[in-house]
Design an enzyme around this catalytic site. Structure first.
Site, PDB file in Angstrom:
ATOM      1  N   TRP A   8      43.125  46.017  44.741  1.00  0.00           N
ATOM      2  CA  TRP A   8      42.225  44.882  44.495  1.00  0.00           C
ATOM      3  C   TRP A   8      41.691  44.336  45.808  1.00  0.00           C
ATOM      4  O   TRP A   8      40.517  43.972  45.901  1.00  0.00           O
ATOM      5  CB  TRP A   8      42.929  43.798  43.692  1.00  0.00           C
ATOM      6  CG  TRP A   8      43.316  44.269  42.323  1.00  0.00           C
ATOM      7  CD1 TRP A   8      44.580  44.327  41.805  1.00  0.00           C
ATOM      8  CD2 TRP A   8      42.438  44.767  41.291  1.00  0.00           C
ATOM      9  NE1 TRP A   8      44.534  44.830  40.529  1.00  0.00           N
ATOM     10  CE2 TRP A   8      43.246  45.108  40.182  1.00  0.00           C
ATOM     11  CE3 TRP A   8      41.058  44.963  41.204  1.00  0.00           C
ATOM     12  CZ2 TRP A   8      42.719  45.626  39.000  1.00  0.00           C
ATOM     13  CZ3 TRP A   8      40.532  45.476  40.026  1.00  0.00           C
ATOM     14  CH2 TRP A   8      41.352  45.799  38.948  1.00  0.00           C
ATOM     15  N   ASP A  55      43.033  35.742  46.387  1.00  0.00           N
ATOM     16  CA  ASP A  55      43.017  36.185  44.986  1.00  0.00           C
ATOM     17  C   ASP A  55      44.444  36.031  44.459  1.00  0.00           C
ATOM     18  O   ASP A  55      45.352  36.731  44.901  1.00  0.00           O
ATOM     19  CB  ASP A  55      42.562  37.658  44.946  1.00  0.00           C
ATOM     20  CG  ASP A  55      42.653  38.278  43.552  1.00  0.00           C
ATOM     21  OD1 ASP A  55      43.116  37.617  42.607  1.00  0.00           O
ATOM     22  OD2 ASP A  55      42.248  39.455  43.424  1.00  0.00           O
ATOM     23  N   LYS A  85      46.090  37.557  33.494  1.00  0.00           N
ATOM     24  CA  LYS A  85      47.383  38.025  33.982  1.00  0.00           C
ATOM     25  C   LYS A  85      48.462  36.999  33.636  1.00  0.00           C
ATOM     26  O   LYS A  85      49.468  37.332  33.051  1.00  0.00           O
ATOM     27  CB  LYS A  85      47.349  38.244  35.504  1.00  0.00           C
ATOM     28  CG  LYS A  85      46.230  39.159  35.976  1.00  0.00           C
ATOM     29  CD  LYS A  85      46.470  40.620  35.634  1.00  0.00           C
ATOM     30  CE  LYS A  85      45.216  41.480  35.642  1.00  0.00           C
ATOM     31  NZ  LYS A  85      44.551  41.621  36.914  1.00  0.00           N
TER      32      LYS A  85
END
Ligand SMILES: *Cc1c(COP(=O)(O)O)cnc(C)c1O
Length: 360
Positions: free
Chosen positions: A101, A171, A195
């Site tokens: 990511w 993030d 998530k």
């Protein structure tokens, strides 16, 4: 009806209480005779929902007033572009590459300017967090970017990098509201809801107000300017209403559990059960350096692809689903977010122990 233990990395398990409440309110939200899904986003009922969600979110984190909270769409992935478009004023930014990511964000930033990788853990398949206490960050970098919890590789920054006066952007998708945050250290943090805090379709970004300006890179579309959403309190266009409503319920649930410190304690206990087993097992092994282990995503392997597949399939039959590792790394991964009960982890470990004995 029977529920399974869901170890998915996302979309992921939600608190059962939240799902039950949502089910009860499905056809008639608080006497309105309509579902939240059918409701105008300009109605006073929805206004109350989004305002209450923001209030609880702020309260949980102890977020100071100079942070703006935005409810956005486009997934965490859209932030990979929005961040440079809004903040890369000097056309330069520093990225710490600790997984897929972070790497995607780093690559996306290269479209807009010079993205500098100031640290990386790719040399050992992202199995650790590099030392970030004294990085060589370019003077004119607009910000330093990290992915705080690496969902795929199962690592977590235990200490934030020394940003040396640069704005830190993080993030936090897969560790969102899993523990208290040292808010002073951040200029922005954001995460996709699916998530740890809600269903897919919502992204929550907390950004210091003084960073939000009209001054974006030339050509930045209206919808991709934070200012557009900030000025309209996340109601510039139709927001992901139902998702925001569920996130709000999750925030109330976290509060009822005792807030973020209690959540952290709960998550540490839960993760310790699994890591202790992995450390003592002859068959199953964790893949991450001990000092970098995530409390949320726990990857492990047996060292044998066939045995991995057998384990995943037998676990599924026994009610432990989504234990397959990310397609890029193989093996197994147990995601044990806030809503995974302690019992889910103790039962998984019992199952792993039994499987080990049967397959010696
Ligand atoms: C899942 C994930 C993403 C991507 O999220 P999308 O909402 O699918 O775009 C980004 N960062 C992290 C840390 C993630 O876990």
């Amino acid at each position: 009806m029977s529920r399974v233990y869901n170890f998915s990395a996302g979309p992921a398990v939600l608190p059962e209480e939240v799902l039950r409440e949502a089910a009860e309110e499905m056809l008639d939200y608080k006497g309105t005779g309509e579902s939240v899904m059918e409701m105008s986003h300009r109605s006073k009922e929805f206004e109350a929902i989004i305002q209450e969600a923001e209030k609880d979110f702020r309260e949980l984190l102890g977020l100071p007033d100079d942070f703006k909270v935005l409810f956005l769409q486009g997934g965490a992935s859209q932030q990979f572009a929005m961040i440079p478009m809004n903040f890369m004023k000097n056309k330069k930014a520093a990225y710490i590459v600790t997984g897929q990511w972070a790497k995607k964000a780093y690559k996306e930033a290269q479209i807009f300017g010079e993205a500098v990788a100031v640290a990386s853990s790719e040399d050992k398949t992202f199995s650790y967090i590099p030392d970030c206490s004294d990085l060589d960050i370019p003077e004119d970098a607009d910000y330093l970017y990290i992915c705080e919890n690496n969902t795929i590789y199962g690592t977590k920054f235990k200490e934030l990098p020394n940003a040396k006066g640069h704005r830190l952007i993080s993030d936090v998708s897969s560790c969102f509201l899993s523990e208290p945050m040292d808010i002073d250290k951040y200029s922005m943090f954001y995460g996709g809801a699916q998530k740890n805090i809600g269903p897919a379709g919502v992204v929550i970004a907390a950004i210091r107000e003084d960073m939000i300006t009209e001054d974006c890179l030339p050509g930045t579309p209206t919808m991709l300017k934070y200012k557009t959403h900030a000025d309209a309190d996340s109601l510039y266009n139709t927001p992901p209403c139902y998702g925001i409503y569920i996130c709000g319920k999750v925030f109330k649930w976290i509060k009822s559990m005792g807030g973020l410190s209690a959540m952290k304690e709960h998550n540490e206990k839960k993760a310790a059960i699994l890591y202790d087993f992995l450390d003592s097992s002859d068959m199953f092994k964790g893949t991450v350096e001990k000092g970098s282990r995530s409390l949320m995503n726990v990857p492990f392997v047996t060292g044998d692809d066939e045995l991995n597949a057998k384990f995943i399939s037998e676990a599924k039959a026994a009610g432990f689903i989504n234990l397959k590792g990310h397609r890029s790394v193989g093996g197994m991964r147990a995601s044990i977010y806030n809503a995974m009960p302690m019992e889910g982890v103790t039962k998984l470990v019992e199952f792993m122990d039994k499987f080990e004995k049967e397959n010696k």
